[in-house]
Design a protein around this motif. Sequence first.
Motif, PDB file in Angstrom:
ATOM      1  N   ASN A  86       9.743   1.856 -13.092  1.00 49.84           N
ATOM      2  CA  ASN A  86      11.158   1.918 -12.705  1.00 49.84           C
ATOM      3  C   ASN A  86      11.255   1.893 -11.188  1.00 49.84           C
ATOM      4  N   TYR A  87      12.076   0.985 -10.675  1.00 51.65           N
ATOM      5  CA  TYR A  87      12.288   0.967  -9.237  1.00 51.65           C
ATOM      6  C   TYR A  87      13.695   0.488  -8.914  1.00 51.65           C
ATOM      7  N   THR A  88      14.088   0.796  -7.688  1.00 53.28           N
ATOM      8  CA  THR A  88      15.405   0.452  -7.173  1.00 53.28           C
ATOM      9  C   THR A  88      15.241  -0.428  -5.952  1.00 53.28           C
ATOM     10  N   ILE A  89      16.104  -1.411  -5.833  1.00 53.94           N
ATOM     11  CA  ILE A  89      16.211  -2.172  -4.594  1.00 53.94           C
ATOM     12  C   ILE A  89      17.573  -1.823  -4.009  1.00 53.94           C
ATOM     13  N   ARG A  90      17.540  -1.378  -2.752  1.00 51.00           N
ATOM     14  CA  ARG A  90      18.760  -0.901  -2.099  1.00 51.00           C
ATOM     15  C   ARG A  90      18.650  -1.142  -0.598  1.00 51.00           C
ATOM     16  N   SER A  91      19.761  -0.998   0.068  1.00 45.69           N
ATOM     17  CA  SER A  91      19.762  -1.095   1.526  1.00 45.69           C
ATOM     18  C   SER A  91      18.980   0.072   2.123  1.00 45.69           C
ATOM     19  N   ALA A  92      18.269  -0.211   3.193  1.00 48.86           N
ATOM     20  CA  ALA A  92      17.560   0.845   3.914  1.00 48.86           C
ATOM     21  C   ALA A  92      18.570   1.756   4.597  1.00 48.86           C
ATOM     22  N   VAL A  93      18.240   3.032   4.626  1.00 51.41           N
ATOM     23  CA  VAL A  93      19.053   4.019   5.345  1.00 51.41           C
ATOM     24  C   VAL A  93      18.134   4.743   6.327  1.00 51.41           C
ATOM     25  N   GLU A  94      18.745   5.382   7.328  1.00 50.13           N
ATOM     26  CA  GLU A  94      17.947   5.967   8.412  1.00 50.13           C
ATOM     27  C   GLU A  94      16.906   6.969   7.926  1.00 50.13           C
ATOM     28  N   LYS A  95      17.192   7.691   6.840  1.00 45.45           N
ATOM     29  CA  LYS A  95      16.213   8.670   6.355  1.00 45.45           C
ATOM     30  C   LYS A  95      14.949   7.999   5.791  1.00 45.45           C
ATOM     31  N   ASP A  96      14.969   6.664   5.601  1.00 46.62           N
ATOM     32  CA  ASP A  96      13.791   5.921   5.134  1.00 46.62           C
ATOM     33  C   ASP A  96      12.797   5.632   6.255  1.00 46.62           C
ATOM     34  N   ALA A  97      13.165   5.881   7.486  1.00 49.17           N
ATOM     35  CA  ALA A  97      12.386   5.434   8.639  1.00 49.17           C
ATOM     36  C   ALA A  97      10.935   5.918   8.619  1.00 49.17           C
ATOM     37  N   LYS A  98      10.704   7.181   8.315  1.00 45.68           N
ATOM     38  CA  LYS A  98       9.331   7.712   8.317  1.00 45.68           C
ATOM     39  C   LYS A  98       8.482   7.001   7.267  1.00 45.68           C
ATOM     40  N   GLN A  99       9.011   6.884   6.049  1.00 46.93           N
ATOM     41  CA  GLN A  99       8.260   6.195   4.999  1.00 46.93           C
ATOM     42  C   GLN A  99       8.010   4.735   5.358  1.00 46.93           C
ATOM     43  N   LEU A 100       9.011   4.070   5.935  1.00 45.16           N
ATOM     44  CA  LEU A 100       8.858   2.665   6.297  1.00 45.16           C
ATOM     45  C   LEU A 100       7.754   2.473   7.326  1.00 45.16           C
ATOM     46  N   SER A 101       7.669   3.365   8.292  1.00 48.06           N
ATOM     47  CA  SER A 101       6.611   3.290   9.298  1.00 48.06           C
ATOM     48  C   SER A 101       5.240   3.394   8.639  1.00 48.06           C
ATOM     49  N   GLU A 102       5.100   4.328   7.709  1.00 43.82           N
ATOM     50  CA  GLU A 102       3.829   4.525   7.003  1.00 43.82           C
ATOM     51  C   GLU A 102       3.498   3.349   6.088  1.00 43.82           C
ATOM     52  N   VAL A 103       4.494   2.855   5.357  1.00 45.49           N
ATOM     53  CA  VAL A 103       4.275   1.749   4.415  1.00 45.49           C
ATOM     54  C   VAL A 103       3.884   0.482   5.165  1.00 45.49           C
ATOM     55  N   ARG A 104       4.576   0.180   6.249  1.00 38.98           N
ATOM     56  CA  ARG A 104       4.261  -1.030   7.015  1.00 38.98           C
ATOM     57  C   ARG A 104       2.835  -0.972   7.551  1.00 38.98           C
ATOM     58  N   LEU A 105       2.431   0.171   8.077  1.00 38.74           N
ATOM     59  CA  LEU A 105       1.080   0.335   8.597  1.00 38.74           C
ATOM     60  C   LEU A 105       0.049   0.104   7.486  1.00 38.74           C
ATOM     61  N   ARG A 106       0.308   0.663   6.320  1.00 42.22           N
ATOM     62  CA  ARG A 106      -0.620   0.509   5.192  1.00 42.22           C
ATOM     63  C   ARG A 106      -0.684  -0.937   4.707  1.00 42.22           C
ATOM     64  N   ILE A 107       0.464  -1.577   4.555  1.00 39.43           N
ATOM     65  CA  ILE A 107       0.498  -2.961   4.071  1.00 39.43           C
ATOM     66  C   ILE A 107      -0.253  -3.879   5.029  1.00 39.43           C
ATOM     67  N   ASP A 108      -0.079  -3.664   6.331  1.00 34.22           N
ATOM     68  CA  ASP A 108      -0.762  -4.516   7.310  1.00 34.22           C
ATOM     69  C   ASP A 108      -2.277  -4.441   7.169  1.00 34.22           C
ATOM     70  N   GLY A 109      -2.785  -3.337   6.647  1.00 37.24           N
ATOM     71  CA  GLY A 109      -4.225  -3.194   6.467  1.00 37.24           C
ATOM     72  C   GLY A 109      -4.722  -3.651   5.106  1.00 37.24           C
ATOM     73  N   GLU A 110      -3.812  -3.964   4.179  1.00 38.39           N
ATOM     74  CA  GLU A 110      -4.216  -4.304   2.812  1.00 38.39           C
ATOM     75  C   GLU A 110      -4.444  -5.788   2.579  1.00 38.39           C
ATOM     76  N   THR A 111      -3.838  -6.625   3.389  1.00 39.32           N
ATOM     77  CA  THR A 111      -3.912  -8.060   3.149  1.00 39.32           C
ATOM     78  C   THR A 111      -3.839  -8.808   4.466  1.00 39.32           C
ATOM     79  N   GLU A 112      -4.381  -9.992   4.467  1.00 36.80           N
ATOM     80  CA  GLU A 112      -4.285 -10.824   5.665  1.00 36.80           C
ATOM     81  C   GLU A 112      -3.091 -11.781   5.587  1.00 36.80           C
ATOM     82  N   ASN A 113      -2.245 -11.600   4.582  1.00 33.73           N
ATOM     83  CA  ASN A 113      -1.051 -12.436   4.467  1.00 33.73           C
ATOM     84  C   ASN A 113      -0.003 -12.099   5.517  1.00 33.73           C
ATOM     85  N   MET A 114      -0.088 -10.923   6.098  1.00 42.67           N
ATOM     86  CA  MET A 114       0.885 -10.497   7.102  1.00 42.67           C
ATOM     87  C   MET A 114       0.470 -11.041   8.475  1.00 42.67           C
ATOM     88  N   ASP A 115       1.392 -11.010   9.424  1.00 38.65           N
ATOM     89  CA  ASP A 115       1.097 -11.501  10.771  1.00 38.65           C
ATOM     90  C   ASP A 115       0.250 -10.526  11.568  1.00 38.65           C
TER      91      ASP A 115
END
Length: 184
Positions: A14-43
């Motif tokens: 189960n998941y939701t797709i929604r607009s980002a809100v400011e309280k998401d900022a900490k998680q987004l910083s962590e998720v982006r850092l992790r994703i960048d290390g998981e695949t070479e598909n990112m820039d």
Amino acid sequence: MLTNKQEFTINGLNYTIRSAVEKDAKQLSEVRLRIDGETENMDRERGEAFIDPAGFEQIIKTDTEKPRNLFLVAAVRIGSDRIVGFSRCEGIYLKRFSHKVEFGVCVLKEFWGYGIGKNLLKASVAWADSNGIKKMTLNVLETNDKAIELYKRLGFDVEGILKNDKVLSDGNYYDNIVMGRLNG
């Protein structure tokens, strides 16, 4: 700009797709850092062009205020919402390019196969179509076959190839494919 929340259940997740809100900022910083290390598909490689929570708060604020920007998150319901992916449409505010947005998407590897990337893209396409955006563009690494096929299924065409555009960890150079989708 903000958009309506959508709920999904795919393969028992189960998941939701929604607009980002400011309280998401900490998680987004962590998720982006992790994703960048998981695949070479990112820039980026892990840690490059790091965006801290304050940086994400500013991006979210800007994207909420600007009519041709959209920042979506995919959140899995595990206790509280856990962000597992996100996408952005960023408008270009020069008059000659004001009809288009640039699109990007990323999902944590452990959540591949649940349609999260596809549903983030579909939500972005629907938003663009209903808000007078005439063109969406993106770049995708030539080896990312699943993404290329998804983009094609959702109306994107190959517009060009940036030869030897990216060097990966194997020391080889790879092409970036420029894709675009026209609305009307």
